[in-house]
Design an enzyme around this catalytic site. Structure first.
Site, PDB file in Angstrom:
ATOM      1  N   THR A 140      36.894   2.534  -0.668  1.00  0.00           N
ATOM      2  CA  THR A 140      37.984   3.337  -1.234  1.00  0.00           C
ATOM      3  C   THR A 140      38.159   2.942  -2.703  1.00  0.00           C
ATOM      4  O   THR A 140      38.592   1.828  -3.006  1.00  0.00           O
ATOM      5  CB  THR A 140      39.311   3.088  -0.492  1.00  0.00           C
ATOM      6  OG1 THR A 140      39.109   3.333   0.896  1.00  0.00           O
ATOM      7  CG2 THR A 140      40.407   3.998  -1.027  1.00  0.00           C
TER       8      THR A 140
ATOM      9  N   LYS B 214      41.069  10.631  -0.214  1.00  0.00           N
ATOM     10  CA  LYS B 214      41.338   9.360   0.476  1.00  0.00           C
ATOM     11  C   LYS B 214      42.604   8.700  -0.101  1.00  0.00           C
ATOM     12  O   LYS B 214      43.436   8.152   0.636  1.00  0.00           O
ATOM     13  CB  LYS B 214      40.117   8.440   0.330  1.00  0.00           C
ATOM     14  CG  LYS B 214      40.310   7.031   0.843  1.00  0.00           C
ATOM     15  CD  LYS B 214      40.584   6.978   2.339  1.00  0.00           C
ATOM     16  CE  LYS B 214      40.884   5.563   2.786  1.00  0.00           C
ATOM     17  NZ  LYS B 214      41.531   5.520   4.096  1.00  0.00           N
TER      18      LYS B 214
ATOM     19  N   LYS C  46      46.207  -1.746  -3.458  1.00  0.00           N
ATOM     20  CA  LYS C  46      45.209  -1.163  -4.389  1.00  0.00           C
ATOM     21  C   LYS C  46      45.211   0.364  -4.271  1.00  0.00           C
ATOM     22  O   LYS C  46      45.182   1.080  -5.265  1.00  0.00           O
ATOM     23  CB  LYS C  46      43.847  -1.777  -4.058  1.00  0.00           C
ATOM     24  CG  LYS C  46      42.621  -1.182  -4.724  1.00  0.00           C
ATOM     25  CD  LYS C  46      41.794  -0.288  -3.811  1.00  0.00           C
ATOM     26  CE  LYS C  46      41.280  -0.912  -2.558  1.00  0.00           C
ATOM     27  NZ  LYS C  46      40.553   0.003  -1.670  1.00  0.00           N
TER      28      LYS C  46
END
Ligand SMILES: NC(=O)C1=CN([C@@H]2O[C@H](COP(=O)(O)OP(=O)(O)OC[C@H]3O[C@@H](n4cnc5c(N)ncnc54)[C@H](OP(=O)(O)O)[C@@H]3O)[C@@H](O)[C@H]2O)C=CC1
Ligand SMILES: O=CC(=O)O
Length: 293
Positions: free
Chosen positions: A95, A170, A238
């Site tokens: 990701t 995502k 993150k």
């Protein structure tokens, strides 16, 4: 088919094991090389460097922690770029943000290789069970060639067009997930402070319109203060940070995501980054404690 696999963390290990179980030859590399041994016992070969894996395999998958890891494995010494060439495919399932993915794509393509970004939704258990949801974008030919492997790793794959679209989707999904986890944490806290049973709250949620697998799976463990890492909190933070940057770029105001990001940052500052992301509950509880002191 021989597939390379770079990155044997929580997700990478489960995904590589799945490929082995389904008859793929897998050559693995991990920064901490000792972690390859468990895979060797299950039939994998080891490449000493990312470049060595690319040299050996026509297709190589990466599952790395964040943008800096994804870039390092491609661009640094002994990295992917040293061996990628005509006819080889590189599939990054980490990701990351669209900018990182585009940088990698351009560099690989310049050398004649094919690139696909393919981040996944679903955590440790879906990775073990081959039940991930794969959000692919980039080279369509490579996507079509990878579908049999994606069918092993996941329950559904989407092809989303140009590089960046998989990364962005995502981040949107995980921004929503992180915000929901904060809402659940505040709800559990509020129930408790109001003299209500947290378990009853979970039971009621599970019967209504906002029932979802995440509350059902994580809720009972949160009540017990148990956070074995399936999706590490530092990675969720993150993702919130990268989703907020995507919001900046597109002038989308996201006050709920911004507040959730602060809670995840607070949790990291409390040393909870390596626990499951549901440990944000501890940060929410500690904030409420200091509010009422
Ligand atoms: N866990 C989950 O539920 C999910 C995670 N994801 C995403 O998948 C990715 C991997 O997650 P997960 O497996 O949980 O993470 P882990 O923290 O368990 O594993 C991270 C991996 O990245 C490697 N790594 C970290 N920094 C570097 C670096 N500088 N150079 C080379 N390798 C590096 C680690 O190597 P080493 O062993 O040496 O530290 C390890 O193999 C992340 O992008 C995450 O956001 C997506 C869906 C679900
Ligand atoms: O990225 C995490 C997940 O659970 O999906």
């Amino acid at each position: 088919m021989e597939v390379g696999f770079l990155g044997l963390g929580i997700m990478g290990k489960a995904m590589a094991v799945n490929l082995l179980r389904h008859g793929y030859g897998v050559t693995v590399w991990n920064r901490t090389l000792s972690k390859c041994q468990e895979l060797v016992q299950q039939g994998a070969s080891v490449g000493e460097t990312p470049a060595a894996v690319i040299n050996k395999c026509k297709y190589t998958i990466a599952m790395l922690s964040d943008p800096s890891a994804a870039l390092s494995v491609v661009f640094d010494k002994d990295g992917v770029l040293e061996q990628i060439c005509d006819g080889k495919g590189y599939i990054d399932m980490s990701t990351v943000d669209a900018e990182t993915s585009s940088k990698i794509s351009e560099a690989i393509t310049k050398k004649g290789g094919y690139f696909l970004e393919a981040p996944v939704s679903g955590s440790k258990k879906p990775a073990e069970d081959g039940q991930l949801v794969i959000l692919a974008a980039g080279e369509k030919v490579l996507y079509d060639e990878m579908v049999p492997a994606f069918d092993v790793l996941g329950k559904k794959s989407f092809f989303l067009g140009e590089v960046g679209n998989g990364a962005k989707l995502k981040l949107v999904v995980n921004m929503i997930m992180g915000s929901m986890m904060n809402a659940l944490s505040e709800g559990l806290c509020l129930a408790d402070r109001s003299g209500l049973s947290q378990q009853t709250l979970l039971d009621v949620l599970d019967l209504g319109a906002i029932a979802n697998p995440m509350f059902k799976l994580k809720g009972p463990a949160m009540i017990k203060g148990s956070y074995p890492p399936a999706f590490p909190l530092k990675h969720q933070q993150k993702d919130m940070r990268l989703a907020l940057a995507l919001g900046d770029e597109n002038a989308v105001s996201m006050p709920i995501a911004a507040a959730s990001n602060e809670a995840f940052k607070k949790a990291r500052s409390l040393g909870l980054g390596d626990l499951d992301f549901s440990a944000v509950f501890e940060a929410v509880k500690s904030a409420k404690d200091s509010d009422s002191a």
